[in-house]
Enzyme design. Structure first.
Site, mmCIF file in Angstrom:
data_model
loop_
_atom_site.group_PDB
_atom_site.id
_atom_site.type_symbol
_atom_site.label_atom_id
_atom_site.label_comp_id
_atom_site.label_asym_id
_atom_site.label_seq_id
_atom_site.Cartn_x
_atom_site.Cartn_y
_atom_site.Cartn_z
ATOM 1 N N LYS A 57 0.842 -1.204 0.000
ATOM 2 C CA LYS A 57 0.000 0.000 0.000
ATOM 3 C C LYS A 57 0.875 1.251 0.000
ATOM 4 C CE LYS A 57 -0.295 -0.373 5.055
ATOM 5 N NZ LYS A 57 -1.088 -0.920 6.168
ATOM 6 N N TYR A 276 12.674 31.107 8.443
ATOM 7 C CA TYR A 276 11.407 31.698 8.871
ATOM 8 C C TYR A 276 11.307 31.747 10.392
ATOM 9 C CZ TYR A 276 9.536 31.175 4.142
ATOM 10 O OH TYR A 276 9.308 31.265 2.799
HETATM 11 C C1 PLP Z 1 -0.216 -1.807 6.911
HETATM 12 C C2 PLP Z 1 -0.719 -3.108 7.394
HETATM 13 C C3 PLP Z 1 0.153 -4.209 7.530
HETATM 14 C C4 PLP Z 1 1.655 -4.086 7.399
HETATM 15 O O1 PLP Z 1 2.170 -3.603 8.623
HETATM 16 P P1 PLP Z 1 3.737 -3.406 8.896
HETATM 17 O O2 PLP Z 1 3.795 -2.988 10.314
HETATM 18 O O3 PLP Z 1 4.183 -2.354 7.944
HETATM 19 O O4 PLP Z 1 4.402 -4.708 8.630
HETATM 20 C C5 PLP Z 1 -0.398 -5.439 7.832
HETATM 21 N N1 PLP Z 1 -1.736 -5.569 8.040
HETATM 22 C C6 PLP Z 1 -2.598 -4.534 7.974
HETATM 23 C C7 PLP Z 1 -4.045 -4.740 8.244
HETATM 24 C C8 PLP Z 1 -2.110 -3.268 7.660
HETATM 25 O O5 PLP Z 1 -2.962 -2.220 7.621
#
Ligand code: PLP
Length: 387
Positions: A57, A276
């Site tokens: 993702k 800034y």
């Molecule tokens: C993002 C996600 C993962 C992966 O988690 P990591 O900590 O990056 O390994 C696994 N399961 C779900 C449901 C997630 O949302």
């Protein structure tokens, strides 16, 4: 659980560079796909005989969803998790035979998209389940879904009571539920009692859904004991070099390196302020290097760079130098006074991540986590995928 057949064709090759040209970009982001593959194999070896999926993702945590998917397919990965259907489409274009789960769930409006990508929704509530059942019944769609049961995260998923109430009904074929899943709230803290509680509760729920594969562990969950592995694990961050066992040596190979150009080196008199809001003032005659990266490039502005705050560092010619003043949209400033004049020149590159500056160092200094550092890296870098 049913596995996808081996891809009949090698995955399509994805671009090996991206973004603006190196001469037009403020910085260069290098992604080591060899390290991604090595990390995948290490995790898979740890969980065998369970299957190792990959979470890709958010553009594979900023590392490039096309390139990472192609790399992991070649390494033998057959199951991918994404958050959005639009991401499933990208994965499908590269991994034609893979199983793809969409974590953010199902809605009737997205039904056609699931058919088109042959992706599997993760059903996160009874309402979604009802929409899915209706969709399957009216469309004749033969694809499957996962059922997400909440065991303590209190984010998405059916409650345990809801899952128990529908278990008998779900085990009948017509629902096409191929996977039962839950998610750890804090597997990165192995001593936390919630982990054991979630493992125990998930085991009870699984017993009601015999014959359906199960999945619980994210990256950190893989490093709890084998009772967390179930049939399928879902690592994300560890594939990209993040440390799944904070406080212990990182077993994963680093994946990204981030360098940016020095645009200018300037001399400051004692008492002159930088940036800034004039939040940093030179206490001595100083030299400042101005770097072509800012908060629009994912260098968080939120963490204060003031006297007494945790220093935020960048590696310049092998030495760690502090950021000074506020981070601007496109620029940041470094105090390079302690380096020899000849060691810091215009056009030279400094290292923001890599060269001993780990993702965790950078995240801690910015007051955030490796996940946010990775996914925040903006579109203006020249990207190089090697390996
Ligand atoms: C993002 C996600 C993962 C992966 O988690 P990591 O900590 O990056 O390994 C696994 N399961 C779900 C449901 C997630 O949302």
């Amino acid at each position: 659980m049913a596995r996808a057949p081996q891809p009949s064709l090698p995955p399509e090759s994805a671009a090996t560079t991206g973004g603006p040209s190196p001469h037009e970009a403020g910085g260069i982001l290098t992604i080591d796909l060899g390290a991604v593959a090595a990390n995948y194999k290490l995790l898979r070896g740890r969980v065998t005989p369970a299957e190792c999926a990959a979470v890709v993702k958010a553009d594979a945590y900023g590392c490039g969803i096309d390139q990472v998917t192609a790399t992991l397919s070649r390494a033998g990965c057959q199951t991918f998790f994404v958050a959005h259907l639009s991401e499933a489409r990208r994965v499908r274009a590269i991994a034609r035979e893979a199983v793809i789960y969409v974590l953010n769930g199902f809605s009737s409006a997205a039904g056609a998209g699931f058919v088109e990508t042959y992706a599997r929704p993760v059903i996160n509530s009874l309402v979604e389940l009802a929409e899915w059942d209706h969709f399957v019944a009216t469309s004749g769609y033969a694809g499957s879904a996962a059922l997400h049961v909440d065991t303590g995260m209190n984010r998405l998923g059916l409650t345990i009571e809801e899952a128990a109430a529908i278990a008998a009904h779900i085990r009948s074929e017509s629902h096409h539920v191929a996977l039962l899943m839950s998610h750890f709230a804090g597997a990165d803290r192995p001593a936390h009692p919630l982990n054991d509680q979630q493992i125990r509760q998930f085991r009870e729920v699984r017993s009601l859904f015999r014959g359906i594969g199960s999945s619980l562990a994210n990256s950190s969950g893989i490093f709890l004991d084998a009772s967390a592995h179930c049939d399928l694990v879902r690592p994300g961050i560890a594939l990209y070099g993040g440390n799944p066992i904070p406080g212990k040596p990182n077993p994963m190979q680093p994946v990204i390196e981030l360098k940016a150009h020095i645009l200018q080196v300037r001399n400051l008199g004692k008492g002159a302020a930088v940036g800034y809001g004039s939040t940093w003032t030179a206490k001595r005659e100083s030299r400042i290097a101005v770097i072509a990266a800012g908060y629009a490039d994912g260098i968080s502005r939120a963490a204060a760079i003031t006297e007494g705050a945790k220093p935020r560092e960048v590696n310049v010619a092998g030495k760690r130098c502090r950021m000074v003043g506020r981070i601007s949209m496109d620029l940041l400033a470094l105090d390079v006074t302690d380096l020899p004049v000849s060691a810091v020149r215009r056009d030279q590159m400094v290292t923001l991540i890599g060269d001993g500056m780990t993702l965790e160092d950078v995240a801690a200094q910015a007051g955030t986590i490796s996940y946010e550092v990775l996914t925040g890296l903006g579109p203006r870098y020249h990207r190089v995928w090697k390996g």
